[in-house]
Write an enzyme that holds these catalytic residues in place. Structure first.
Site, PDB file in Angstrom:
ATOM      1  N   PHE D 148       0.804  -1.229   0.000  1.00  0.00           N
ATOM      2  CA  PHE D 148       0.000   0.000   0.000  1.00  0.00           C
ATOM      3  C   PHE D 148       0.831   1.269   0.000  1.00  0.00           C
ATOM      4  CE2 PHE D 148       0.977  -0.211   4.480  1.00  0.00           C
ATOM      5  CZ  PHE D 148       1.114   1.131   4.840  1.00  0.00           C
ATOM      6  N   LYS D 172      -0.854  -7.652  -8.833  1.00  0.00           N
ATOM      7  CA  LYS D 172      -1.806  -7.701  -7.715  1.00  0.00           C
ATOM      8  C   LYS D 172      -1.371  -6.623  -6.738  1.00  0.00           C
ATOM      9  CE  LYS D 172      -2.773  -8.739  -4.008  1.00  0.00           C
ATOM     10  NZ  LYS D 172      -3.135  -7.690  -3.023  1.00  0.00           N
ATOM     11  N   GLU D 175      -4.897  -3.694  -1.979  1.00  0.00           N
ATOM     12  CA  GLU D 175      -6.334  -3.428  -2.073  1.00  0.00           C
ATOM     13  C   GLU D 175      -6.727  -2.224  -1.213  1.00  0.00           C
ATOM     14  OE1 GLU D 175      -4.805  -5.821  -0.672  1.00  0.00           O
ATOM     15  OE2 GLU D 175      -5.667  -6.278   1.297  1.00  0.00           O
ATOM     16  N   ARG D 176      -5.749  -1.658  -0.485  1.00  0.00           N
ATOM     17  CA  ARG D 176      -6.091  -0.525   0.383  1.00  0.00           C
ATOM     18  C   ARG D 176      -6.119   0.806  -0.361  1.00  0.00           C
ATOM     19  NH1 ARG D 176      -2.184  -2.182   5.309  1.00  0.00           N
ATOM     20  NH2 ARG D 176      -3.287  -4.061   5.952  1.00  0.00           N
ATOM     21  N   SER D 225       5.857  -7.130   3.847  1.00  0.00           N
ATOM     22  CA  SER D 225       6.489  -7.414   5.132  1.00  0.00           C
ATOM     23  C   SER D 225       7.287  -8.711   5.048  1.00  0.00           C
ATOM     24  CB  SER D 225       5.418  -7.538   6.218  1.00  0.00           C
ATOM     25  OG  SER D 225       4.674  -8.725   5.993  1.00  0.00           O
ATOM     26  N   CYS D 280       9.698   1.579   3.424  1.00  0.00           N
ATOM     27  CA  CYS D 280      10.641   0.529   3.818  1.00  0.00           C
ATOM     28  C   CYS D 280      12.053   1.086   3.911  1.00  0.00           C
ATOM     29  CB  CYS D 280      10.585  -0.662   2.874  1.00  0.00           C
ATOM     30  SG  CYS D 280      11.088  -0.265   1.211  1.00  0.00           S
ATOM     31  N   GLU D 382       9.520  -3.333  13.035  1.00  0.00           N
ATOM     32  CA  GLU D 382       9.409  -2.247  12.070  1.00  0.00           C
ATOM     33  C   GLU D 382       8.106  -1.517  12.402  1.00  0.00           C
ATOM     34  OE1 GLU D 382       8.853  -3.505   7.980  1.00  0.00           O
ATOM     35  OE2 GLU D 382       9.696  -1.635   7.250  1.00  0.00           O
TER      36      GLU D 382
END
Lengths: 498, 498, 498, 498
Positions: D148, D172, D175-176, D225, D280, D382
């Site tokens: 996201f 893909k 979806e957020r 993640s 990240c 994190e």
């Protein structure tokens, strides 16, 4: 009447006292005047470039590349206008001009990859704690001198790569068809190029010699005839400059007995007569191996040539247009005459083309000559006209010996279906650009263009990867950091802290 | 008395009418005679190389590389003998000769990677069903002309790469210390190199000019002084050859106020006086930024120089030996005299070294001169002797301006602990080889060696990756296979079979 | 009886409780015992490697490469001894073992080029005054697991490159023919490799699983059968390691109607039967396009096979030797039986070779089967024996469809004279290594080895350029030096000085 | 309410039964619905990609690149619209979204260089008359799964390079915040990309698992993640696919005593709090060497943070916006709480920001925590929020040990003026992306992005040169042409002709 001038420090100017006529070769009429730069004007351009260099050199490569991305867009948007300019002054038909421009744009596309192309070589630990790396830094101000036959493309072989590598550029294009070249260069300003990075000076030997002798010019790229290429290379080199000088050509196709003859004829038609043969990669000699191949080639080519249309640049149904000047028209016809006199057969005769309404245009029709030998004048010289000569030999080796004996080594081609023949040919022939069933083996923009023997003087070829090396100089840094006590041993801690 | 001759077509010969004395600089005595090749002898070598070329060119690169693997072994096995030869004729101490040889061997190691280095660029589908690739083919017969100061190393910068790329080679080494060069080249035969691929001709201007004008010589690599480099570059280029000509140097070290001064002095000691300063990368000028740095440098250097030992080549306790000739000895002393006369201070004076038992040797002791300015003769010229001059400036920019104003741009160095200063220096200085706390930034063999400005004429640097490009020419092949009906449609089946 | 053990931390040891028989396949007799490493023994090797890593990683690449130069010399000096070891335990004839060793040595030669291969990418000015470069750093401790069929060559595909890149290595070779592998690895010590950098553990699944699960192993290279390759790849990956796992093969040659049939038969003879077909690149299926080609192929091959000699390893007149074990001999024979039962024709039958004096050796004679179809068991499986099967199809497309439908995609070949067919084939076939008139298209050491489909799991192929990437990880540094006042503004001058 | 769907075979669709809310994090309100693809929908996309592959694979690279040239133009023209979409669903401020998009576009620019990047390696004469070359062919259909936090940039790391290499792609995305991703992908159609080459499916684990198990997917790129990255890597690998899976991070900056502290604070401010720390590469831990550095850092940072503005995405005066969801907001706050409970000092507390008019937005204010230790939960995890933690150590080595002990190894930085410290740090630290005075050392698009340790699973990094290798497979062709009699010997001459 329009006067075509220069592009210096971001400004179009028409400074200069001397001018020269620019013709429309399709009508034979003078259409414009071009100003010929004096030494002072060229030096003004050099000074502008010199002034622009420090900032341009320090501009990150990715930002330099983005000027090229925008330049590509502008070239595509203005393609019709450019092709019209080319046609009026050079005579080539719009589809041919569009092809030229497209090949030029491909060099701009390649220049967009500058950040990748300019990567240096980094070696960690060449000795204990010693690193070394090589950077490729720009040279400074560099120059290009280009011919009439590709007023858009050949300059685009040079300056996009030179500029994107961080150099500033002085272009001395052909004074015979200067308009498109000047217009294209000026688009760079619209694309965001800082003033002074790109400059165009029209001119003649005075301009050329100024470039060859000025100490601020660090490198010279040249495309033209071999005698001039030799002069450029020797003079620039004697003045301590880098130089790559591309000269003449006499490109042969070997037609093997096993060739797909219909394909070969179809390919040769465009390669021999396209752009009136005024290409340094024009395929001007077909070497038939065996008389069966020779007879079939001549017979099929004769038939195919019936459909060839020569005429003014602005009728897109034409296959090709006039040659560049009246003198050149006469020179081409003279070579056909000499072949005839020396015993060759003029199978298709283009010496007196009838172009209704364009009787004063500089036209030569497509010409096919059979029975040519290595001794004929028409064979030895680069005709640079729509003339295809056929030589017959009795073996492939004889065909290769013929090619290798010629002073030029620009392009060549073999028509065959046989893997072994093709590989032997491409491996051994003393020619820089080789086609296998490809009659005009002009390398794509991401390879490099260059002939061998007296077709190119210099180490590095034009455009593509070689252009990166030509337009940059290597700097090698070797680095060791002696301990400064900053890292080791030194304690900063508070006893109460941990 | 021994006569040193040539190595032609796999044979040692002493053909030739003219000879010249070879000295032992440590004693001042004539030790050998070297034969000076006539035009005919050089042409004989060229003919041998020309004859060897077709087969050598067709030898797979991996097999050519294996000669280099074996050559490396032989050089290592014969290192002591080679160093002895170098010492006798050049005067350098054995540890220095060993260092030279080792740097030379590293170029042989690099040449062992030829199969990787010679890879061409392959592009699938440059258009539909059209492939294109570029090969790097050898040039033919190429030549090298090398100086006295590195009789083993500099030739090894050239011919291993030239040969492994598929060329044949003619080496014209220095006639002052010819023995080691000749011996090393002859080891190639023992390593399996076919006769004629490598040839050595000793000689003078007659040999050089033969190489520069012979049409079979395709490229010339030169290392020497700048006036000769210019002559070589202009002449070879005017004859249509490739040329890379490396000339003189005046290498400066900037000593910054934050430098680790003990380290700097220690490094400079070897860089300035090693090999009697007869290195094109010798560090001959220290530019101190600020008087604090200058005073510390002069003081510490003076102390350190007390331990310097100059003496004959065959005592390995010596730090450096004599210079190459008596004339050169006098020239070096003359530069020291002129500095003194022009107002500089001779802090450590090496003009009259006392070398017991070697009173006639060509010795100059380590010399330190302070208070030098840019106007002095000793600053402008390349002294090529064991002389370190100190200039004091008041900012790093002034130091860089000084370096950039000098005609040479071979090597340079900065002593600092600061990342920003080092980066600014290496980015902007107009010098080809840059050291950061490295006073002799000779690139390792897998990078390339070359100065800027009047220290190198040509596009490509010596050895390393650039050597691959210098010793090969690009050939670009474009290939389409028209259908021959072999693949498609054709049925061969027997109805009864399936 | 000799016990073959391990090479750990520079020492040969025979630690371990479990052992396994090693056979001489030419006689069928047990010749040695090999010790199978326990988990603890493997961990001891890993610990040794881990301890050696920091110093080895910091050793300059050129010094690591020099170990490889010396290693090459030692391999060449000890070639006969190594080939004898291979023959005794594997069964291959000395000329075949010598070929294997030579291909292995070529990987050592490639590793000698490490300084060039490890160069990073350097970008100046990615933004104003910001530089960035990528280094390729070693991974740490890496492992290789190798098969019986090339006890010298396949390990040499792996560890020379792994080691020269700065890694430490654990090799788990085949326990069936361990002696040559162990001996070769121990030569590295003689070549100057520090203890612990290279380690060999003989063993079985316990050793393999230890390597696959130990957190200190950063990467695993595997060559073997596809089911094991899949297991290795999935397990190593699930444990977060890099993995490249090379599996089985079924290599087809298309024989086109225009092929040079004598050449094709001659080539196929060695490719199908050499090393008893126990090669992952063995050419085991000939696909004839059209019955004319099929008939000619079978007829000429049958004739050629009469001269094939199978027999013990130590008679160099033999063409090939036994297969590796009795079980494998029976498996190969079983596949021939099944082909016969499923309707194929056994044209030349090698099921019962008579080898006088070696009746208990594990021999299978050269076998030719015609009329094979895609449904037969013998076609689906990798036989790994001296069996050539012929399939006939009616078009080149059908032949390609057949190849693409097979689960494996290691090597393939086409025999043709036609450029177009060859280009279409090499472009489109779903196989990683393609020969054009080359039946065993094993890439040379400076390219990389790898199949497609279920013949290789992983991103990067074995040896060559891919090995550099597999055995290193990229580190990218981005650097800006803020001004520290060292360079600019600060004045150090004494007013009295200038 | 708008429903966000898929982009399959050139069509936007909203097929699917399951949907999920999409929030505006600045207000906390649901703004759209996103459709979650079923297995069947994903398979439809795969089928479309599979169908498009053969023609796309055969499209010359230069033509594929031209789609990217046009795509770049469209991205630039629609930048405002895209940034608005990103802001609404992700919450980042427009200047931050613009920065993200720009970094994404840089990957498109890099993809424009495909013809250069896809060049294979060509070796002439690997043996006598045998040539070999390696091509880099596309894999087929490949997939990307993206997070996201960079809905535009991270997908653009993947598909431009995948597509330009000749692959077809299934994305893909998260979806957020699906809208910008979907819109951008659809621009490719406008840029001329054939239908089916690029496809986007929104979805959840069902979609992911379909991609991971479908045999037509040849490679998977993932960013997210670490636990999911591990699952993706293990699953894709177990299914025989290539995989590169980028996971979590904990990026430390070492602040040395000699650092330019004002510069460090200024740099850290953006690196720690920009995009709410949801990067990240966010710099979330400052390691001060010595208390003097620690005190200065905390003091200056505290002062600087007073000016930080947090608020809704559509006010460009804000420095950063909300975090992505309410759950994530609570998680971030929880980590701050735990640090406090475990003994750290909350110097600047952002747990209860007051954003007038946006009380339900998912905001966390900039937070500075001092006195953190390696044992605290807030250090180990994190956090992915606007939280900067300060650890104090007593030496640079201790700082490096701390970094190396952490499970992640994505990015890191050192602030220093010292060349030696910087070089030691960048050489030895076990982190993939290293900054020297650069707190967010995200490599430029022409290098590659990748962490070490548990921050990346796979051999090859994302984007840049590594992407070429990841999205292509090597095919090596070895070619010999046996004589077909076409070239040699055969005479075709007519006796009467010459």
């Amino acid at each position: 009447m329009t006067t075509v001038g220069h592009f210096i420090n971001g400004q179009l100017t028409t400074d200069g006292e001397r001018t020269q006529d620019v013709y429309n070769p399709s009508t034979g009429a003078v259409s414009k005047q071009v100003v010929l730069a004096s030494k002072a004007t060229v030096e003004e351009a050099i000074a502008a470039a010199q002034a622009a260099f420090p900032a341009w050199r320090n501009t990150p490569a990715i930002k330099r590349a983005r000027v090229m991305f925008k330049f590509k867009d502008l070239l595509e948007q203005n393609a019709d206008k450019i092709c019209q300019m080319i046609g009026e002054e050079h005579g080539k038909i719009s589809h041919d001009a569009a092809g030229e421009l497209q090949r030029g744009i491909e060099n701009v596309e390649y220049a967009c990859g500058a950040p990748e192309l300019l990567k240096g070589e980094h070696s960690k630990n060449v000795a204990a704690d010693v690193d070394s790396w090589s950077e490729f830094q720009p040279l400074g101000v560099v120059a290009g001198i280009t011919p009439f036959n590709f007023p858009a493309m050949v300059p685009l072989w040079m300056y996009p790569m030179a500029i994107v590598c961080g150099n500033c550029f002085i272009l001395k294009p052909s004074e015979r068809d200067p308009s498109s070249t000047l217009y294209i260069a000026s688009l760079l300003k619209e694309a965001g190029l800082p003033d002074g990075v790109m400059n165009v000076v029209n001119g003649d030997k005075e301009a050329v010699d100024t470039l060859l002798h000025d100490e601020h010019i660090k490198a010279v790229s040249f495309v033209g005839s071999t005698p001039i290429a030799e002069y450029i290379y020797a003079t620039a080199s004697a003045n301590g400059k880098r130089c790559q000088a591309l000269g003449g050509a006499k490109n042969h196709a070997i037609v093997m007995p096993d060739a797909d003859m219909d394909n070969a004829v179809n390919q040769l038609l465009g390669a021999a007569f396209g752009s009136s043969g005024e290409r340094c990669m024009a395929l001007s000699v077909a070497v038939a191996v065996g008389d069966a191949a020779g007879d079939a080639l001549v017979s099929k080519m004769t038939a195919a040539m019936k459909a060839l249309k020569v005429g003014p640049f602005n009728d897109s149904n034409n296959d090709f247009g006039p040659v560049i000047t009246q003198q050149h028209q006469q020179k081409v016809v003279g070579y056909i005459d000499s072949a005839e006199q020396q015993g060759a057969t003029i199978v298709v005769d283009g010496r007196k083309p009838e172009i209704a309404g364009h009787e004063k245009g500089f036209f030569v029709g497509g010409t096919l000559i059979d029975g040519v030998t290595a001794e004929m004048e028409s064979y030895k010289a680069e005709i640079f006209g729509p003339v295809l000569q056929v030589i017959r030999v009795d073996s492939m080796q004889a065909a290769m010996d013929l090619i290798d004996a010629h002073e030029y080594g620009n392009g060549t081609c073999i028509f065959t279906r046989d893997g072994e023949a093709a590989r032997y040919f491409s491996d051994n022939i003393q020619v820089g650009m080789v086609g296998i069933n490809i009659p005009l083996p002009v390398p794509v923009a991401y390879h490099s263009f260059g002939g061998w023997k007296r077709s190119l003087f210099g180490d590095l070829h034009a455009y593509g990867p070689d252009a990166v090396r030509f337009y940059t100089k290597r700097k090698t840094i070797t680095q060791r950091w002696p301990s400064a006590g900053v890292r080791e041993g030194v304690l900063f801690s508070m006893p109460t802290m941990s």
